[in-house]
Design a protein around this motif. Structure first.
Motif, mmCIF file in Angstrom:
data_model
loop_
_atom_site.group_PDB
_atom_site.id
_atom_site.type_symbol
_atom_site.label_atom_id
_atom_site.label_comp_id
_atom_site.label_asym_id
_atom_site.label_seq_id
_atom_site.Cartn_x
_atom_site.Cartn_y
_atom_site.Cartn_z
ATOM 1 N N ASP A 141 -7.081 2.754 -2.231
ATOM 2 C CA ASP A 141 -6.435 1.592 -2.088
ATOM 3 C C ASP A 141 -5.343 1.804 -1.037
ATOM 4 O OD1 ASP A 141 -5.221 -0.718 -2.694
ATOM 5 O OD2 ASP A 141 -4.592 -0.216 -4.936
ATOM 6 N N LEU A 142 -5.360 1.028 0.048
ATOM 7 C CA LEU A 142 -4.639 1.420 1.222
ATOM 8 C C LEU A 142 -4.062 0.091 1.814
ATOM 9 C CD1 LEU A 142 -7.778 2.880 2.957
ATOM 10 C CD2 LEU A 142 -6.197 4.229 1.871
ATOM 11 N N GLN A 143 -2.756 0.387 2.391
ATOM 12 C CA GLN A 143 -2.257 -0.679 3.079
ATOM 13 C C GLN A 143 -1.171 -0.180 4.198
ATOM 14 O OE1 GLN A 143 -0.772 -4.115 0.863
ATOM 15 N NE2 GLN A 143 1.088 -3.951 1.780
ATOM 16 N N ASP B 51 0.700 -7.829 9.322
ATOM 17 C CA ASP B 51 -0.615 -8.652 9.411
ATOM 18 C C ASP B 51 -1.788 -8.032 8.918
ATOM 19 O OD1 ASP B 51 0.963 -10.778 10.623
ATOM 20 O OD2 ASP B 51 0.452 -10.081 12.679
ATOM 21 N N ASP B 52 -1.721 -6.737 8.644
ATOM 22 C CA ASP B 52 -2.725 -5.811 8.059
ATOM 23 C C ASP B 52 -3.235 -6.401 6.766
ATOM 24 O OD1 ASP B 52 -2.994 -4.260 10.109
ATOM 25 O OD2 ASP B 52 -2.105 -2.579 9.174
ATOM 26 N N ASP B 53 -4.304 -6.258 6.290
ATOM 27 C CA ASP B 53 -4.823 -6.548 4.898
ATOM 28 C C ASP B 53 -4.542 -5.118 4.074
ATOM 29 O OD1 ASP B 53 -5.843 -9.163 5.592
ATOM 30 O OD2 ASP B 53 -7.686 -8.334 6.079
ATOM 31 N N ARG B 54 -4.786 -5.294 2.851
ATOM 32 C CA ARG B 54 -4.781 -4.527 1.792
ATOM 33 C C ARG B 54 -6.199 -4.055 1.815
ATOM 34 N NH1 ARG B 54 -2.774 -4.568 -4.661
ATOM 35 N NH2 ARG B 54 -3.608 -2.487 -5.275
ATOM 36 N N VAL B 55 -6.892 -2.818 1.939
ATOM 37 C CA VAL B 55 -8.209 -2.568 2.066
ATOM 38 C C VAL B 55 -8.574 -1.314 0.998
ATOM 39 C CG1 VAL B 55 -9.726 -1.363 3.510
ATOM 40 C CG2 VAL B 55 -7.935 -2.948 4.572
ATOM 41 N N MET B 56 -9.630 -1.758 0.424
ATOM 42 C CA MET B 56 -9.849 -0.794 -0.870
ATOM 43 C C MET B 56 -11.439 -0.569 -0.757
ATOM 44 S SD MET B 56 -8.041 -3.306 -3.365
ATOM 45 C CE MET B 56 -7.981 -2.139 -4.979
ATOM 46 N N PRO B 57 -11.807 0.425 -0.112
ATOM 47 C CA PRO B 57 -13.304 0.929 0.021
ATOM 48 C C PRO B 57 -13.546 1.376 -1.589
ATOM 49 C CG PRO B 57 -11.753 2.433 1.020
ATOM 50 C CD PRO B 57 -10.954 1.341 0.642
ATOM 51 N N HIS B 58 -14.645 1.102 -1.923
ATOM 52 C CA HIS B 58 -15.336 1.364 -3.333
ATOM 53 C C HIS B 58 -16.677 1.811 -3.128
ATOM 54 C CE1 HIS B 58 -11.800 -0.990 -5.085
ATOM 55 N NE2 HIS B 58 -12.388 -0.738 -6.136
ATOM 56 N N ASN C 277 5.177 -5.236 -1.407
ATOM 57 C CA ASN C 277 5.862 -3.840 -1.834
ATOM 58 C C ASN C 277 4.990 -2.710 -1.834
ATOM 59 O OD1 ASN C 277 4.367 -4.904 -3.981
ATOM 60 N ND2 ASN C 277 6.003 -4.314 -5.466
ATOM 61 N N LEU C 278 3.819 -2.710 -1.046
ATOM 62 C CA LEU C 278 2.935 -1.627 -1.259
ATOM 63 C C LEU C 278 2.754 -0.921 0.447
ATOM 64 C CD1 LEU C 278 0.006 -3.119 -3.261
ATOM 65 C CD2 LEU C 278 1.923 -1.785 -3.952
ATOM 66 N N TRP C 279 3.665 -0.616 1.201
ATOM 67 C CA TRP C 279 3.545 -0.445 2.465
ATOM 68 C C TRP C 279 3.218 1.028 2.648
ATOM 69 C CZ3 TRP C 279 2.911 -4.694 4.447
ATOM 70 C CH2 TRP C 279 3.896 -5.755 4.217
ATOM 71 N N CYS C 280 2.393 1.440 3.575
ATOM 72 C CA CYS C 280 1.653 2.852 3.579
ATOM 73 C C CYS C 280 1.355 3.445 2.392
ATOM 74 C CB CYS C 280 2.881 3.844 4.003
ATOM 75 S SG CYS C 280 3.667 3.501 5.678
ATOM 76 N N MET C 281 0.627 2.658 1.523
ATOM 77 C CA MET C 281 -0.054 3.004 0.383
ATOM 78 C C MET C 281 -1.202 3.792 0.670
ATOM 79 S SD MET C 281 -0.962 1.139 -3.191
ATOM 80 C CE MET C 281 -1.965 -0.143 -2.420
ATOM 81 N N LEU C 282 -1.503 4.990 0.074
ATOM 82 C CA LEU C 282 -2.675 5.840 0.282
ATOM 83 C C LEU C 282 -3.033 6.347 -1.359
ATOM 84 C CD1 LEU C 282 -4.547 7.278 2.153
ATOM 85 C CD2 LEU C 282 -2.915 9.039 2.263
ATOM 86 N N ASN C 283 -3.756 5.531 -1.817
ATOM 87 C CA ASN C 283 -4.119 5.938 -3.462
ATOM 88 C C ASN C 283 -5.498 6.287 -3.463
ATOM 89 O OD1 ASN C 283 -1.675 5.251 -3.984
ATOM 90 N ND2 ASN C 283 -2.166 3.459 -5.200
ATOM 91 N N PHE C 284 -5.955 7.127 -4.413
ATOM 92 C CA PHE C 284 -7.301 7.424 -4.543
ATOM 93 C C PHE C 284 -7.700 7.355 -6.164
ATOM 94 C CE2 PHE C 284 -5.319 9.923 -1.178
ATOM 95 C CZ PHE C 284 -6.204 9.921 -0.329
ATOM 96 N N GLY C 285 -8.943 6.777 -6.337
ATOM 97 C CA GLY C 285 -9.290 6.733 -7.714
ATOM 98 C C GLY C 285 -10.522 7.090 -7.835
ATOM 99 N N LEU C 286 -10.781 7.388 -9.407
ATOM 100 C CA LEU C 286 -12.039 8.301 -9.788
ATOM 101 C C LEU C 286 -12.450 7.344 -10.949
ATOM 102 C CD1 LEU C 286 -11.239 12.098 -9.067
ATOM 103 C CD2 LEU C 286 -13.109 10.670 -7.863
#
Length: 288
Positions: A136-138, A145-152, A256-265
């Motif tokens: 979960d990235l932003q 102008d960037d999107d929130r990007v979520m590779p699954h 409110n999610l700037w520079c987010m670098l989340n990982f999920g399992l």
């Protein structure tokens, strides 16, 4: 010198990290920041979407089982255990929350195994529906102008009792729903069962041993570029998969999610018994 140091460390030599290691999670040392994915709520926990309300905390496990005691982790007594509820289609998700300081390539590596709860004296190889991971990235606040990007990506092991064994990905999430009355919080169920697409040539038969309590550990590696917000490579054991047609879930950036670098399992069950995803260790690295 760097390669020699990595290979001399028994814990790290099993991985192929990029130059800077962001985190190395050996679950003999605890949860290492992996926690329950809690859905958004406001004022009352009942405002949480049902898909998230079913989640529970990840546990530290010795992989206990009834016939021989415990497996333990791959190289210690403990692994991270992500367990679903005993209901067909139930899922559970563990998440690790970071931010990034440089937009460049990152690498996500882990050793995992999966099993259903061994309540029957038979193989039960189609009881786990899927296991998988997500980012979960932003971008930063100057990249508005960037999107929130979520590779699954998920390994669909079985569906409705049929053995499938293939990798899938997602490009779409559910619609946004407002949470509460203050117009500050919304939610969407990006892991809803709809919308999974087959990865080209994504069929793979993973090791699943002869009785319901035996496990074998599997290697996984996913490369992603934060600069272009595109996937670069997926490897699982001896296979490398074509990601030329892969894309991520993309939604408008959130305030409110700037520079987010989340990982999920995550894990999903296909039957009325719990599914377990066990993770021995995780190495997250990059060119930061």
């Amino acid at each position: 010198m760097r390669l020699a140091l990595l290979r001399a460390d028994p814990a790290l030599s099993r991985f192929d990290p990029l130059p800077r290691i962001l985190s190395f999670d050996d679950f003999s040392r605890g949860h290492c920041g992996w926690s329950q994915l809690v859905g958004n709520y406001e004022g009352d926990l009942d405002t949480m979407l049902p898909g998230y309300a079913q989640h529970s905390s990840a546990m530290l496990s010795t992989l206990a089982h009834w016939d021989a005691g415990s497996h333990g982790g791959m190289s210690s007594s403990y692994a991270l255990k992500i367990a679903t509820r005993p209901r067909p289609g139930a899922r559970n998700v563990a998440i690790k929350r970071h931010t990034f300081r440089h937009r460049g390539p990152i690498r996500f590596e882990l050793y995992f195994t999966f099993k259903p709860e061994a309540t029957d004296l038979k193989l039960s190889e189609t009881d786990v529906r899927s296991i998988g991971f997500l980012f979960d990235l932003q971008g930063g606040d100057h990249d508005a102008d960037d999107d929130r990007v979520m590779p699954h990506l998920r390994f669909l092991n079985a569906l409705d009792g049929k053995h499938v064994q293939k990798w899938q990905y997602k490009r779409e999430t559910t619609g946004f729903r407002p949470i509460g009355a203050d117009n500050k919080t919304v939610s969407h169920d990006h892991l809803a069962p709809e919308g999974w697409l087959d990865l080209p040539d994504g069929e793979q038969r993973l090791c699943y041993n002869e009785i319901p309590t035996k496990v074998n550990w599997t290697y996984l590696c996913f490369d992603f570029d934060l600069a272009s917000m595109k996937a670069l490579a997926l490897r699982c054991n001896d296979r490398t998969f074509d990601l030329s047609g892969f894309d991520s879930i993309r939604i408008p950036a959130m305030k409110n999610l700037w520079c987010m670098l989340n990982f999920g399992l995550f894990a999903e069950t296909d039957v009325a018994k719990r599914a377990f995803l066990y993770v021995d260790s995780v190495c997250i690295s990059g060119e930061f």
